[in-house]
Design a protein around this motif. Structure first.
Motif, short mmCIF file in Angstrom:
data_model
loop_
_atom_site.label_atom_id
_atom_site.label_comp_id
_atom_site.label_asym_id
_atom_site.label_seq_id
_atom_site.Cartn_x
_atom_site.Cartn_y
_atom_site.Cartn_z
N MET A 187 0.81 -1.30 -0.08
CA MET A 187 0.04 0.08 0.13
C MET A 187 0.84 1.34 -0.13
O MET A 187 0.46 2.23 -0.49
CB MET A 187 -0.93 0.03 1.22
CG MET A 187 -2.03 -1.18 0.94
SD MET A 187 -2.93 -1.03 -0.18
CE MET A 187 -3.65 0.35 0.08
N TYR A 188 2.16 1.29 0.70
CA TYR A 188 2.93 2.41 0.79
C TYR A 188 3.26 2.71 -0.63
O TYR A 188 3.36 4.07 -1.23
CB TYR A 188 4.26 1.93 1.38
CG TYR A 188 5.34 2.70 1.10
CD1 TYR A 188 5.45 4.13 2.10
CD2 TYR A 188 6.24 2.70 0.08
CE1 TYR A 188 6.39 4.96 1.77
CE2 TYR A 188 7.59 3.68 0.01
CZ TYR A 188 7.58 4.65 0.89
OH TYR A 188 8.58 5.56 0.60
N GLU A 191 0.27 4.46 -2.42
CA GLU A 191 -0.12 5.71 -1.93
C GLU A 191 1.08 6.97 -2.15
O GLU A 191 0.80 7.97 -2.33
CB GLU A 191 -0.45 5.75 -0.37
CG GLU A 191 -1.84 4.94 -0.08
CD GLU A 191 -1.75 4.25 1.20
OE1 GLU A 191 -0.89 4.52 2.06
OE2 GLU A 191 -2.78 3.56 1.86
N GLU A 192 2.25 6.37 -1.68
CA GLU A 192 3.36 7.26 -1.87
C GLU A 192 4.00 7.32 -3.49
O GLU A 192 4.46 8.45 -3.70
CB GLU A 192 4.56 6.85 -0.78
CG GLU A 192 3.92 7.01 0.78
CD GLU A 192 3.48 8.37 0.99
OE1 GLU A 192 4.13 9.29 0.39
OE2 GLU A 192 2.54 8.55 1.73
N LYS A 194 2.43 6.36 -6.21
CA LYS A 194 1.41 6.83 -7.17
C LYS A 194 1.37 5.47 -8.38
O LYS A 194 0.89 6.11 -9.53
CB LYS A 194 1.60 7.90 -7.75
CG LYS A 194 1.44 9.23 -6.47
CD LYS A 194 1.79 10.47 -7.22
CE LYS A 194 3.07 10.78 -7.54
NZ LYS A 194 3.34 12.20 -7.95
N VAL A 221 -9.20 1.51 -2.69
CA VAL A 221 -8.63 2.83 -3.08
C VAL A 221 -8.38 3.34 -4.62
O VAL A 221 -8.83 4.42 -4.81
CB VAL A 221 -7.23 2.90 -2.46
CG1 VAL A 221 -6.17 4.20 -2.56
CG2 VAL A 221 -7.11 2.63 -0.75
N ARG A 222 -8.11 2.19 -5.28
CA ARG A 222 -7.80 2.46 -6.66
C ARG A 222 -8.87 1.49 -7.46
O ARG A 222 -8.34 0.21 -7.66
CB ARG A 222 -6.59 2.47 -7.12
CG ARG A 222 -5.65 3.67 -6.60
CD ARG A 222 -5.74 4.98 -7.18
NE ARG A 222 -5.40 4.50 -8.76
CZ ARG A 222 -4.10 4.57 -9.33
NH1 ARG A 222 -3.03 4.54 -8.20
NH2 ARG A 222 -3.78 4.28 -10.50
#
Length: 443
Positions: A187-188, A191-192, A194, A221-222
């Protein structure tokens, strides 16, 4: 073959000539013809190995190359592992041996360099898929000392190596914290970093439950997040994966180029495609990093020129085609280790060839859903795809000799468009292909 009754009635009215002109039907100017088969892909993947961009600042060099990659008609940029690799005595230099899942390999650059790469790819109209390794870690990963419970143990209680690979340690997903930590790390990058998706290395080694739970979380999330599994098992589709591998395709094509049966290409391709559910995909390629590392890249398809024709088959039969960074480089020979850092220079001629093939691939998407018909020739892979009113003809010479083959009877004398050049062509009763030559025609 299913038929559309409305389409059949309209065809009969047209064929009826002037006597039917009093019956006017309100029709759109360009009605969509009925087609057979599931939706087919029009995406092209480029697998980029940062180590082929020099010995340092690899991500910056890859970012500079983004416009050229996109110009070849690429929609998805698959970036091989960017994480800090193992550096202890057991490590052998593999980018798939990960010391820290949340750090960038210092030879590649920084996290800022990576996000700049993603931004450049997005600006060029490409999505970015990042390679992920969920099955194992390096032996100097901090989890080894801090969380040994996350690893599989042998009968003596020692941490086990993974799948016979002595440079990596096998993770244990029966320990809940393993899945939690791995999900957090993945998930990092969403989120970070992209990113738009993951290509999941050795997906077979990780439980289906983990993949399903992660994919559900990622798509919360996506919703359009891409998941590609390195497996040929169709049950991974049920986990939420969009695409799996066709492991047998590249070897079957190589065999045809080196004395095997051309017909086996179609047999194996059709067998693989049958297990793909509606809305899912199948990855096809001439070379990937493993194939290029295990075979002589100059002779795997007979000669270097054969690689381009092999890619034509990967693109035009079914599935989603992939170009591996090095396929667009001239004068390579021997095996091509993906561990090594080296600067490769793209050939303008090869790039133009792949650009033309990708353009033909995209232009023929509708027709590639149609009925497949193959034609027997010991050296030329020839087939058509047909929908009402349109036919796609593909021929690939798998030999180093000029070959003359009969034109399919239904197409002899007809006018078609050469999708590689845009030129109009009239088909003679036979067609001659130069050594390792290929054609892609459509009417």
């Amino acid at each position: 073959m299913k038929t559309n009754s409305i389409y059949g009635v309209l065809a009969a009215l047209v064929l009826g000539g002037a006597s039917c002109t009093s019956y006017e039907i309100d029709m759109p100017a360009n009605p969509e013809p009925p087609v057979e088969g599931p939706e087919v892909s029009s995406s092209v993947i480029y697998q980029a190995n940062p180590r082929f961009y020099g010995t340092e600042k690899c991500l910056q060099a890859l970012t500079a190359d983004v416009p050229a990659i996109a110009a070849m008609g690429v929609d998805v940029l698959w970036v091989m592992p960017v994480y800090e690799p193992g550096s202890d005595a057991l490590s052998i230099g593999s980018p798939y041996c990960i010391r820290d899942f949340k750090s960038v390999n210092s030879k590649y650059g920084t996290m800022a360099d990576f996000t700049a790469l993603v931004d450049a790819a997005h600006a060029a109209g490409m999505k970015v898929v990042l390679d992920w390794i969920a099955n194992h870690t390096s032996w100097d990963n901090a989890w080894i000392s801090e969380h040994p419970e996350r690893y599989a143990k042998d009968a003596s209680g020692n941490i086990s190596s993974a799948n016979g690979w002595t440079d990596v340690a096998q993770l244990n997903y029966s320990e809940p914290s393993t899945a939690e930590a791995m999900t957090d790390a993945m998930m990092y990058w969403i989120e970070e970093g992209k990113i738009d998706g993951f290509r999941c290395d050795y997906a077979d080694g990780v439980p289906h439950e983990f993949w399903k739970n992660f994919i559900d979380k990622a798509r919360a999330v996506r919703p359009d997040f891409i998941m590609l599994a390195e497996t040929n098992y169709a049950d991974f589709y049920a986990d939420g994966f969009d695409m799996i591998y066709d492991w047998g395709f590249s070897p079957a094509v190589s065999s045809a180029y080196t004395g095997g049966k051309v017909s086996d290409i179609f047999v194996k391709a059709n067998d693989s495609w049958k297990k793909v559910p509606e809305g899912k995909g199948l990855l096809r390629y001439a070379f990937n990093h493993d194939t290029a590392a295990e075979n002589n890249v100059a002779t795997y398809f007979g000669a270097p020129a054969g690689t381009v024709g092999a890619y034509v088959l990967a693109a035009m039969l079914h599935g989603t085609p992939m170009i591996y960074s090095s396929m667009d480089v001239e004068n390579l020979s021997g095996t091509l280790s993906f561990f090594n850092y080296r600067k490769l220079e793209r050939s303008a001629d090869l790039a133009a060839r792949y650009t033309a093939i990708n353009s033909a691939y995209k232009a023929s998407a509708q027709v590639r859903r149609g009925t497949l018909k193959t034609y027997a020739d010991p050296k030329v892979a020839a087939f058509t795809r047909s929908i009402p009113g349109q036919t796609l003809l593909v021929m690939v010479n798998t030999s180093g000799e000029e070959r003359t083959v009969k034109t399919p009877i239904a197409l002899a004398g007809s006018s078609m468009t050469d999708l590689l050049t845009g030129a109009a062509v009239t088909l003679d009763a036979s067609l001659t292909l130069p050594p390792y030559g290929y054609i892609i025609y459509m009417n």
